[in-house]
Design an enzyme around this catalytic site. Structure first.
Site, PDB file in Angstrom:
ATOM      1  N   HIS A   1       0.869  -1.183   0.000  1.00  0.00           N
ATOM      2  CA  HIS A   1       0.000   0.000   0.000  1.00  0.00           C
ATOM      3  C   HIS A   1       0.900   1.225   0.000  1.00  0.00           C
ATOM      4  O   HIS A   1       1.666   1.440   0.942  1.00  0.00           O
ATOM      5  CB  HIS A   1      -0.921   0.001   1.214  1.00  0.00           C
ATOM      6  CG  HIS A   1      -1.756   1.247   1.299  1.00  0.00           C
ATOM      7  ND1 HIS A   1      -2.522   1.684   0.231  1.00  0.00           N
ATOM      8  CD2 HIS A   1      -1.935   2.160   2.281  1.00  0.00           C
ATOM      9  CE1 HIS A   1      -3.142   2.807   0.570  1.00  0.00           C
ATOM     10  NE2 HIS A   1      -2.790   3.114   1.800  1.00  0.00           N
TER      11      HIS A   1
ATOM     12  N   ASP B   1       1.214   4.965   0.117  1.00  0.00           N
ATOM     13  CA  ASP B   1       0.902   6.377   0.344  1.00  0.00           C
ATOM     14  C   ASP B   1       2.038   7.191  -0.267  1.00  0.00           C
ATOM     15  O   ASP B   1       3.188   7.070   0.166  1.00  0.00           O
ATOM     16  CB  ASP B   1       0.798   6.674   1.838  1.00  0.00           C
ATOM     17  CG  ASP B   1      -0.208   5.768   2.539  1.00  0.00           C
ATOM     18  OD1 ASP B   1      -1.396   5.902   2.262  1.00  0.00           O
ATOM     19  OD2 ASP B   1       0.223   4.926   3.352  1.00  0.00           O
TER      20      ASP B   1
ATOM     21  N   HIS C   1      -5.804   9.921   0.599  1.00  0.00           N
ATOM     22  CA  HIS C   1      -6.388  10.213   1.902  1.00  0.00           C
ATOM     23  C   HIS C   1      -5.414  10.936   2.838  1.00  0.00           C
ATOM     24  O   HIS C   1      -5.839  11.821   3.591  1.00  0.00           O
ATOM     25  CB  HIS C   1      -6.928   8.943   2.563  1.00  0.00           C
ATOM     26  CG  HIS C   1      -5.975   7.807   2.587  1.00  0.00           C
ATOM     27  ND1 HIS C   1      -5.910   6.894   1.562  1.00  0.00           N
ATOM     28  CD2 HIS C   1      -5.044   7.421   3.479  1.00  0.00           C
ATOM     29  CE1 HIS C   1      -4.980   5.987   1.842  1.00  0.00           C
ATOM     30  NE2 HIS C   1      -4.432   6.280   2.987  1.00  0.00           N
TER      31      HIS C   1
ATOM     32  N   ASP D   1      -7.510   1.629   2.361  1.00  0.00           N
ATOM     33  CA  ASP D   1      -7.304   2.441   3.568  1.00  0.00           C
ATOM     34  C   ASP D   1      -8.163   3.696   3.571  1.00  0.00           C
ATOM     35  O   ASP D   1      -7.903   4.626   4.329  1.00  0.00           O
ATOM     36  CB  ASP D   1      -5.818   2.810   3.676  1.00  0.00           C
ATOM     37  CG  ASP D   1      -5.436   3.257   5.075  1.00  0.00           C
ATOM     38  OD1 ASP D   1      -6.191   2.983   6.018  1.00  0.00           O
ATOM     39  OD2 ASP D   1      -4.374   3.893   5.224  1.00  0.00           O
TER      40      ASP D   1
END
Length: 930
Positions: free
Chosen positions: A35, A37, A372, A147
């Site tokens: 994941h 980010d 996010h 997420d």
């Protein structure tokens, strides 16, 4: 446990029988991923460097080890851009593995936040993600939200319109607390697999990462370690799964590749010979899941907002972290989807090339702020500084497209009707891109004279001649020559320059004025012209003031109290709303993710302050009052907070209070009412010098209702005022986009905003709508101690709201339409007197429907067709009537990917009548007839 599950499902989740069991073997599907980010607790480039290393090792591993089957690239194609920016020489290697089905990419461009990004931004995200993925192979048809901080109710419909029948997600339905731990009670779904139904009836298979998207991370190769590991992991997965097909996600945030995974899988297979351990992918997992018994899956409806929790881990207050980012995002989205795209489409219909490449660049730049941890404002300060630059860059591209488009359109408008007033008449074209007919206040800068230096003027001569221009004896008129009341401000001398396509820059000196006036009934997605010219016609000199503190038009009456609050009376219903616009200030000892008021603290308000009040504007079309509050608030939290932050005390357990030291907070409020407005506008400005606090504006409704309505993505969502029984957090703040509304049978109050994404309907006996204007905190939060002094948001801030009363039906009364139009700026272009093919009062399309909200007008890059989109705000079937004004088209239904669907038959008058299902998102394509 089964009894607890059945009780918790009740109204929200209805059991449904699905496929019968076809096998008994347990299979562990291990899916490798990371994941990613792009930016979070480290700035972008530091994460970027780690991404390069990961991708290098992935390509090497895939080439060296055929037993390392595949890798899921986090559902976002921007990873490809980020990698190839540094490693362009590896493009062929990357493409080969994608085409061979060993690297799965898409369907998104980025993994966005769901509640803080617009519907059209999510559509562009899916469109661009698909288009980029198709350059390498097939986009992965996986609805991937690992997420995301909750999910909007229209997600199932958006997935189905994208050809995706599933959603994989990590938050929103099962009780989730600190560090993503799950509770054993209060389930909204019986299993980690569920059926998710949107408001329109669209249904997809939902897969909750019940043990998080790292439940198969770092699988041991050593047998002893693996035995302990798999005993725990298998028990955790079987606890929630509805079948023997168990999902294990091998990866986590910025997780490096597990290079020895094939060996670890062989170890697991040796330990559990009766099971099957496979290095899997989402497609194979879904195929196996559909073959297996799913027993009874719960059907969960609507939004995923973690309401069946204690309320401390929802991350909802990211809606108010760094409010300035949300405001910049609102403007950036609107400038692209509601201004630049429709104007570029209009210009294209007049022969101008549609700049697809510029829109893609602008959207990508904007969407790089939509992950996010970015748009939510919950990263370190360096991340959000870079976001400001991206917002500016994207907006500058949009503004450039707008400037070029309105130049083309304005030149095509026939303004010869003003020639009878003399050669020095100065025409203006007013553009309404809101999608509904519109009236309102427009402010426009107008050049009265322009003197180019190339004509031989010295700077002194140009300035002298411009200063001598006589501005007296001029009035504003509409296209019929009728006088229009107008406020004129002399802006004096202004330097400017042209950048011609065929020569060097051309500087000049000009004399400018600012005209402020009210335009009426500008056609939807169209234009209307005015001119400032010499005339002795007298204009209206009336006033909207009924006294020094009261304003009134045909619909509304406004009265300002000594404390600066106001009473708003809706003349249509006779209902008065009192104490509107009181400010509330409380401490905040939470973090960028969650608000936490100090225990036992009493809120400060301006209710007992005496405000300075004066008339600011008094014209026939606009009345404004300025209200000044001189306030003292605590300077910060006390010293305990810093100690608790460094010791990683979980924020609900903190004992810090507010400091006894105070700092001034001077709030300037401008309350305005225009002649034809349905609402009252409110502009609040202040200079924040305090820390660790929250500022809100309060709007008591006094309406008895147990629910309220709020603008969300392609939906007017209905939410309960009271939280679920499990809720323990004293605060019940929620997300909004354009507005929130509390309505009764015959009265309602809608509060619209510009980029203020957090609100709360207070449980105070008055159903007060509280809108957060600022939240100041000093740490990121989450898994460590990350100071974020810039999240205290010091300095100047401006917040804008519109308060719109109505008869209890926000759709039929037009209150929601007003709130949507409030988001969109007027666009003005000065032009000359010339002939043209476009009428002075014109729009390329006309459509009618009370229940539908207009969403977008743009061009399709592949087909060259015009695409228009709406969504049904109501719970009933709506009718859409649409008619082109001039050109002849063939119509067809489309989807959010702009794929051509069934043809639409036009009637003899070239009108189309479409039936639109409740909450349906409808896209129509218009192909020019040849």
């Amino acid at each position: 446990m089964s009894e607890q599950r059945d009780e918790s499902i009740s109204n929200q989740a209805i059991s449904r029988e699905v496929d019968t069991y076809t096998g008994s073997k347990t299979t562990a599907h291990i899916i490798s991923h990371t994941h990613w980010d792009r930016e979070w607790y480290l700035p972008y480039e530091k994460h970027h460097m780690r991404l390069i290393s990961l991708m290098d090792s992935l390509l090497d591993k895939l080439e060296q080890d055929p037993d390392y089957k595949s890798f899921y690239l986090d559902g976002q194609t921007i990873i490809l851009e980020d990698y190839l920016q540094v490693r362009p020489e590896h493009k062929e290697r990357l493409e080969q593995h994608i085409r061979n089905g060993r690297i799965f990419i898409g369907p998104w461009y980025i993994l966005q936040d769901a509640f803080l990004t617009s519907g059209e931004a999510n559509v562009r995200n899916m469109q661009i993600g698909h288009r980029d993925a198709e350059r390498y192979g097939n986009p992965s048809k996986i609805g991937y939200f690992p997420d995301t901080f909750g999910l909007v109710g229209q997600t199932p419909q958006l997935m189905l319109q994208s050809g995706i029948t599933n959603v994989f997600f990590g938050r929103g339905v099962k009780p989730t607390g600190f560090n993503n731990t799950v509770s054993d009670r209060g389930y909204e779904s019986s299993f980690s697999e569920l059926l998710w139904t949107g408001p329109d009836g669209s249904e997809v298979l939902g897969i909750l990462f019940a043990n998080w998207y790292s439940n198969g991370n770092e699988v041991p190769v050593d047998e002893a370690e693996a035995k302990v590991y798999w005993k725990r992991k298998l028990d955790d997965a079987q606890k929630y799964a509805s079948t023997g097909e168990l999902l294990f996600m091998n990866g986590c945030d910025h997780q490096p590749l597990q290079l020895d995974l094939p060996e670890a899988i062989r170890t697991a297979q040796k330990l559990y010979p009766d099971m099957e351990f496979i290095h899997s992918n989402f497609n194979d997992y879904l195929t196996s899941l559909k073959r297996a018994s799913q027993r009874q899956l719960s059907s969960v409806k609507g939004e995923f907002r973690s309401q069946r929790t204690d309320g401390w881990g929802t991350l909802v207050n990211t809606a108010s972290a760094r409010v300035y980012l949300k405001q910049m995002n609102q403007l950036g989205q609107v400038m692209l989807e509601k201004v630049a795209e429709p104007l570029a489409t209009f210009a294209h219909l007049l022969g101008q090339a549609y700049p697809h490449h510029l829109f893609t660049y602008a959207w990508k730049t904007l969407m790089q702020n939509h992950p996010h941890d970015s748009i939510c404002g919950c990263s370190v300060d360096e991340v959000h500084r870079e976001m400001v630059t991206r917002f500016d860059k994207s907006r500058h591209v949009a503004e450039s497209i707008v400037d070029e488009s309105i130049e083309v359109i304005a030149q095509a408008v026939d303004t010869t009707g003003f020639s009878r007033f003399g050669e020095d008449a100065l025409p203006l074209v007013i553009f309404n891109t809101s999608g509904w007919e519109r009236s309102g206040i427009v402010s426009a800068e107008l050049e009265v004279v322009r003197l180019y230096f190339r004509e031989g003027y010295t700077l002194e001569e140009a300035s002298h001649r411009a200063k001598k221009v006589d501005l007296s004896g001029r009035v504003l008129v509409d296209s019929e020559g009728g006088p229009v009341a107008c406020k004129v401000e002399d802006l004096g001398l202004q330097f400017g320059y042209d950048l011609p396509d065929d020569r060097f820059r051309q500087p000049y000196m000009s004399r400018r004025v600012r005209l402020t006036f009210e335009v009426e009934r500008v056609p939807l997605l169209g234009l209307k012209i005015y001119a400032w010219l010499r005339s002795n016609v007298e204009t209206d000199s009336s006033s909207l003031f009924q006294g020094s503190r009261s304003m009134e038009n045909d619909l509304l009456h406004v009265e300002i109290a000594d404390n600066g609050s106001f009473t708003l009376t809706d003349k249509g219903t006779g209902c008065s709303y009192k104490d509107l616009g009181v400010y509330e200030n409380v401490g905040d000892i939470g973090n960028e993710y969650m608000f936490r008021q100090p225990e036992g603290e009493q809120a400060l308000t301006t209710e007992d302050l005496i405000a300075d009040i004066r008339v600011l504007e008094d014209t026939p079309f606009l009345a404004s009052l300025e209200i000044i509050h001189h306030w003292e608030i605590p300077a910060s939290a006390d010293e305990t907070l810093g100690q608790e932050q460094r010791e990683l005390v979980y924020y609900p357990y903190r004992q810090a209070q507010r400091s006894r030291q105070t700092v001034p907070l001077t709030i300037r409020t401008v309350i305005s009412l225009s002649r034809n407005s349905r609402g009252v506008s409110m502009e609040t400005t202040f200079n924040n010098q305090a820390k660790d606090h929250r500022l809100r504006a309060l709007f008591p409704t006094e309406i008895h209702s147990g629910e309220h309505r709020v603008d969300s993505m392609f939906e007017i969502a209905i939410r309960d005022n009271e939280p679920a029984p499990e809720w323990e957090n004293p605060s019940n703040t929620q997300h909004q986009q354009a507005f929130v509304d509390v309505s009764g049978e015959q009265t309602g109050l809608t509060v619209a905003n510009l980029g203020l994404n957090e609100y709360e309907v207070l449980r105070d006996g008055r159903n007060t709508i509280a809108v957060t204007l600022l939240r100041s905190v000093g740490e990121l939060g989450d898994w460590g101690w990350f100071p974020t002094p810039e999240a205290q948001c010091p300095g100047e801030h401006t917040a804008r709201l519109e308060i719109i009363p109505h008869d209890g039906d926000g759709i039929q009364s037009g209150a929601y339409r007003e709130a949507y139009q409030y988001q969109i700026p007027w666009i003005v272009k000065q032009t000359g007197i010339h002939e043209g093919t476009v009428a002075p009062d014109y729009a390329p399309f006309d459509w009618k429907s009370t229940e539908l909200a207009f969403s977008s007008m743009k061009m399709n890059e592949l087909s060259g067709d015009v695409l228009l989109r709406w969504y049904n705000m109501s719970h009933s079937i709506a009718e859409l009537i649409i008619k082109p004004r001039t050109q002849q088209y063939d119509f067809y239904k489309s989807n959010i990917l702009e794929e051509q669907g069934e043809d639409i038959v036009m009637d003899s008058s070239d009108e189309s009548l479409q039936s639109v299902k409740p909450h349906e998102i409808i896209t129509l394509g218009f192909k020019l007839k040849t």
